[in-house]
Design an enzyme around this catalytic site. Structure first.
Site, PDB file in Angstrom:
ATOM      1  N   HIS A   3      11.816  -4.466  -7.040  1.00 50.52           N
ATOM      2  CA  HIS A   3      11.110  -3.461  -7.976  1.00 50.52           C
ATOM      3  C   HIS A   3       9.440  -3.448  -7.458  1.00 50.52           C
ATOM      4  CE1 HIS A   3       9.774  -1.293 -11.730  1.00 50.52           C
ATOM      5  NE2 HIS A   3       9.100  -2.196 -11.751  1.00 50.52           N
ATOM      6  N   ARG A  55       9.362 -11.924 -15.421  1.00 52.56           N
ATOM      7  CA  ARG A  55      10.309 -11.296 -14.633  1.00 52.56           C
ATOM      8  C   ARG A  55      10.840 -12.500 -13.411  1.00 52.56           C
ATOM      9  NH1 ARG A  55       7.549  -5.368 -13.725  1.00 52.56           N
ATOM     10  NH2 ARG A  55       8.024  -4.691 -15.803  1.00 52.56           N
ATOM     11  N   ARG A 110       3.873 -10.195 -10.829  1.00 56.59           N
ATOM     12  CA  ARG A 110       3.026  -9.287 -11.755  1.00 56.59           C
ATOM     13  C   ARG A 110       3.816  -9.205 -13.265  1.00 56.59           C
ATOM     14  NH1 ARG A 110       4.220  -4.481 -13.468  1.00 56.59           N
ATOM     15  NH2 ARG A 110       5.845  -3.842 -11.816  1.00 56.59           N
ATOM     16  N   GLY A 136      -0.539   8.883  -6.795  1.00 57.98           N
ATOM     17  CA  GLY A 136       0.080   8.287  -7.865  1.00 57.98           C
ATOM     18  C   GLY A 136      -1.104   7.918  -8.760  1.00 57.98           C
ATOM     19  N   ALA A 164      -3.451   5.438  -9.114  1.00 56.69           N
ATOM     20  CA  ALA A 164      -4.312   4.854  -8.582  1.00 56.69           C
ATOM     21  C   ALA A 164      -5.074   6.055  -7.792  1.00 56.69           C
ATOM     22  CB  ALA A 164      -4.164   3.588  -7.697  1.00 56.69           C
ATOM     23  N   GLY A 165      -4.244   6.704  -7.086  1.00 59.80           N
ATOM     24  CA  GLY A 165      -4.938   7.831  -6.183  1.00 59.80           C
ATOM     25  C   GLY A 165      -5.350   9.042  -6.779  1.00 59.80           C
ATOM     26  N   SER A 183      14.153  -0.430 -18.420  1.00 57.04           N
ATOM     27  CA  SER A 183      12.778  -1.063 -18.818  1.00 57.04           C
ATOM     28  C   SER A 183      12.919  -2.366 -19.194  1.00 57.04           C
ATOM     29  CB  SER A 183      12.112  -0.188 -19.609  1.00 57.04           C
ATOM     30  OG  SER A 183      11.060  -0.756 -20.346  1.00 57.04           O
TER      31      SER A 183
END
Lengths: 253, 637
Positions: B401, B330, B435, B42, B44-45, B284
């Site tokens: 999520h 959120r 987050r 993804g 990060a990877g 979104s």
């Protein structure tokens, strides 16, 4: 609305080396609110309960963006709905007692792994050949240092929207990967950042596409019609121009 | 073991610069002698693998998908935050830092968050250089929009496909390194175990998902970027194959798992339509820029949304939170939706939905502009529900999520197992208890492009790493255990399918360990999870064998781990006797029904250590010290 029963005819194949065949199944009690893949999930649940082998198919995000899923439904790539991956195709598009034929995407460059699961690593190798801008991490200039006209970036985005599902290949009578390859060439050639390597990129990607055993483009347009992201065939024209420019340049040298 | 976060000394704005100067470097000629194993492709990877390969390290990369381009980062829609302050509206590194700490309800590590804010601008520069087609103004400069929890516009986006474009950018950098033979890519491989030799992470075992064969790979360091554990709830916005198994294997090998109870329920998802459902779809958060959330003032109002006049609508977020309105964070938006539905004002066939309305936006901006901004989201909504959102209001409801919790890491992103580094959603580091929107992409790319290339060099150059091959006995022992476990799964041959049991686990978690929690519910859930785990190992029915592609077997292995993780999640939720961010304990709330923290007793990251032989996990606390930000009751009123 009442739930439906459907007659499925599904391609079953143990592995790339074995011969496959169509098998028929009945999909029972299918809700109109199900996605096509949720319908297959339910068929698989029933098969497992009966001690039969479930139908293997690829899928991941199930919201039409990862590009993992894709089957041919009644001869149509990703099914009957325009601009839709099969994970976003809903069963309200079908009627009770419908006969549904389900096959994998077929192309020499996409060997079957099992049932409806195919190997699309040829796409990775096309990108590997040049589908990038050669910048290392760090040292990039400020993001606003090169303005890019909105129309240009919008056009680049249209091409960059490709999800790499392979529908274009499966829909093409020549099994050409032109739309996939063109989308990347076009996306990068349009942007100032990508113009620097445009010739080398076009040459390498096109030659890799040929090496993988994909056919050539003969302007039929099935790819555009099947593309779940509605990527325009005009990008193939741009790819041809980019390639031509690169080759002519090479000769003039 | 004492938890040392290894936060550098000095003023917060200088910590990262100072640290980068103080850490050791690996000589460019020596880098190619080291192999780094990266699990996950993804944001990060892929960004880590590409950046490390560019530096000269030899990288081996593994992903469960058929290509590195498909990881679930691709589904992120709305955008990526950066403190560029291009709109001249008062943004700064300091404000992004402050918003993130506050948005996380003061449960994150200050130094990490500050570094994230510092790095944020470089990410945008890097992505533009790679050819990411971010939205632009007519003058050719980059455009921004707002997201929840912020009063500035700092979110960069590429239509509703920002995650896709950023991931394809990272993937292109990644494939360039594959072409140069600096990265070896192994697709359709699932990590089955971490190999720890002399106390250091030195390898991984992966299962080749096509052949079923177990393959061993040795290296000098391991990077885990395998995403979050939202699928423990069965229904979530995660991809079908998203799972926590790689992280859970590492936990069982000694990596502490931090704050598992911090889970994020996203407020704007398409409501559940029936039992058959395999996943939930997010709309979104950017929709809240122009969409207005409401419910009818009359309970059980069965009229169509467009038939309900303005005077009979309750725009509850605008009423309760006048300064942030529809753009509250959120966790607050989700909890309020649950509350109005619990009070009987919910809409739709199940009563578990609220309206999101665009009539005002369409009037103000015109339908064309609305289509340009959100067209793909509106189309997606229509595909799934069969309703046209240009005519009536959308119906939305919260869904699982993102998971803020994850493997504990220090400032260098290293876990409690030396050499095992954890990036992106898989770690716990930057988002505290909640987050903010458009911050996941920022964190994933910050970790991969700009943090790990420095900190892994420091680890490698300051650690004795004798040569290790896959002939080492640790590999053989682990391989035997992995094979035994697969055989055990296949031999149960019970009555229930993997999906049935997973669905049951999801219901237990959603009902008792979901949007709001209380002690007795958590206790009840713990009993049910344990019973279900027993049932799984005695009554699951996995078809066929393990020596070919078998997706039911893959999912069964993942579910086995979720059934253990679920318990730790509930225990962590039970032990945290306070409400903060995504963790809402009904016993701890203010008079107005907002989350009530207990800073005196719970201002720590809870890091759990696995214990053998069914002993309960042991809690270690990393005290969170707030030197820069004053702790306060979060207010968005």
């Amino acid at each position: 609305m009442k739930n439906m029963n459907l007659n499925l005819l599904v391609w079953r194949q143990k592995d790339a080396g074995s011969k496959g065949k169509m098998e028929s199944y009945i999909a029972e009690n299918i809700s109109l609110d199900m996605s096509f893949l949720e319908m297959l999930d339910q068929v698989n649940e029933d098969l497992i309960k009966k001690g039969l082998d479930p139908i293997e198919f690829d899928s991941d995000c199930r919201e039409g963006i990862c590009g993992a899923c894709g089957v041919v439904v009644n001869g149509q790539v990703h099914g009957p709905q325009r601009a839709t991956t099969v994970c976003q195709l809903y069963m309200r598009n079908f009627k009770d007692k419908d006969k549904i034929v389900i096959e994998p995407f077929r192309a020499r460059a996409f060997p079957v792994i099992r049932d409806l699961v195919i190997d699309r690593s040829s796409f990775d190798r096309i990108i590997m050949a040049g589908g990038y801008i050669s910048v290392n991490t760090g040292g990039a200039p400020d993001a606003n240092s090169i303005p890019v006209a909105k129309e240009i970036v919008d056009k680049a985005m249209d091409a960059a929207a490709c999800i790499g599902c392979g529908a274009c290949v499966a829909a093409c009578p020549n099994a050409s990967a032109s739309l996939f390859t063109a989308a990347k060439i076009s996306h990068l050639a349009l942007l100032p950042q990508g113009k620097i390597e445009r010739k080398k990129r076009a040459e390498k990607m096109v030659s890799q596409m040929d090496k993988e055993g994909f056919g050539d483009c003969s302007n039929i347009g099935e790819c555009e019609a099947a593309c779940p992201k509605e990527i325009s065939i005009s990008h193939i024209a741009r790819m041809k121009r980019e390639y031509f420019r690169a080759v002519v340049d090479e000769i003039e040298k | 073991m004492h938890l040392d976060a290894k936060v550098p000394d000095g003023p917060i704005s200088q910590k990262w610069d100072k640290h980068r100067f103080n850490i050791k470097l690996v000589n460019p000629a020596n880098k190619r002698k080291y192999t780094v194993l990266v699990v996950g492709t993804g944001l990060a990877g892929a960004s880590a693998a590409a950046s490390l390969a560019e530096l000269g390290y030899h990288v081996k990369s593994f992903c469960i998908q058929d290509s590195a381009r498909r990881a679930h980062s691709i589904a992120a829609q709305g955008g990526i935050n950066a403190a560029k302050n291009y709109p001249n509206d008062g943004d700064s590194i300091w404000r992004l830092f402050y918003d993130t700490v506050k948005g996380g309800d003061f449960r994150s590590r200050e130094a990490n968050v500050y570094r994230l804010a510092q790095i944020s601008s470089h990410i945008i520069d890097q992505c533009v250089a790679q050819g990411v087609p971010f939205a632009r103004e007519y003058g050719g400069l980059l455009e921004n929009r707002s997201f929840g929890g912020a009063q500035v516009s700092r979110t960069f986006y590429a239509r509703g496909q920002t995650g896709q474009q950023l991931l394809l950018g990272a993937y292109s950098a990644f494939m360039r390194q594959v072409n140069k033979d600096n990265i070896e890519m192994f697709a359709r491989r699932e990590m089955m175990d971490l190999i720890v030799i002399d106390g250091k992470a030195r390898g991984v075992l992966v299962r080749n998902l096509m052949s079923g064969r177990i393959e061993a790979y040795a290296g000098d360091a391991v990077i885990l970027a395998s995403g979050g554990y939202g699928n423990v709830y069965f229904l979530s916005t995660n991809a079908i194959n998203s799972n926590a198994s790689a992280a859970w294997r590492c936990y069982k090998k000694g990596a502490y798992f931090a704050n598992p109870c911090y889970t994020q329920i996203h407020p704007t998802c398409i409501p559940v339509s029936g039992f058959h459902q395999s996943k939930l779809t997010l709309m979104s958060e950017s929709l809240r820029n122009d969409g207005r959330v409401w419910v009818p003032k009359k309970s059980g109002d069965l009229r169509r949304s467009e038939e309900i006049p303005e005077s009979e609508r309750n725009y509850y977020l605008e009423q309760r939170y006048p300064s942030f309105g529809n753009l509250v964070p959120r966790d607050i938006a989700s909890r309020n939706a649950k509350q109005v539905c619990d009070e009987g004002y919910g809409v739709g066939t199940t009563g578990l939905a609220v309206y999101l309305d665009f009539a005002d936006a369409i009037k103000r901006l015109g339908q064309n502009t609305v289509t340009e901004k959100y067209g793909n989201l509106f189309d997606m909504y229509e595909h799934i529900t069969g309703e046209n959102p240009y005519k009536g209001s959308m119906t939305i409801f919260p869904a699982v999520h993102y998971t803020m919790g994850g493997l504990w890491v220090d400032y260098n992103l290293m876990s409690t197992i030396p050499g095992l580094h954890v990036l992106g959603e898989a770690n716990f580091s930057d988002h505290g208890a909640n987050r903010l929107g458009a911050s996941a992409l920022m964190q994933g790319l910050a970790d991969g492009y700009f943090v790990i290339p420095y900190t892994i060099g420091h680890y490698i150059s300051s650690t004795d790493l004798p040569s290790v091959t896959t002939e080492h006995s640790e590999f053989r022992v682990a391989e035997e255990e992995v094979s035994k476990r697969i055989d055990r799964l296949l031999s149960v041959k019970g009555e229930k399918t993997v999906r049935e049991i997973h669905r049951e686990l999801g219901k237990i978690m959603w009902d008792n360990v979901g949007m709001s929690r209380n002690k007795s519910g958590l206790q009840k859930a713990l009993g049910q999870i344990s019973d279900l785990r027993d049932e799984f190992w005695n009554n699951v029915n996995i078809p066929q064998t393990g020596n070919h592609l078998n997706k039911n077997l893959e999912q069964a292995g993942r579910l086995a781990d979720f059934l253990e993780l679920a318990e730790l999640l509930a225990v962590d939720a039970r032990e945290r006797n306070e409400s903060c961010g995504g963790h809402f304990r009904e016993e701890y709330q203010t008079k107005e029904g907002e989350a009530k923290r207990d800073d005196e007793n719970f201002s720590y990251a809870a890091a759990w250590e696995f214990k053998e032989n069914d002993k309960p996990a042991e809690l270690h606390k990393e005290k969170l010290v707030f030197q820069e930000v004053e702790l306060s009751q979060r207010s968005y009123k």
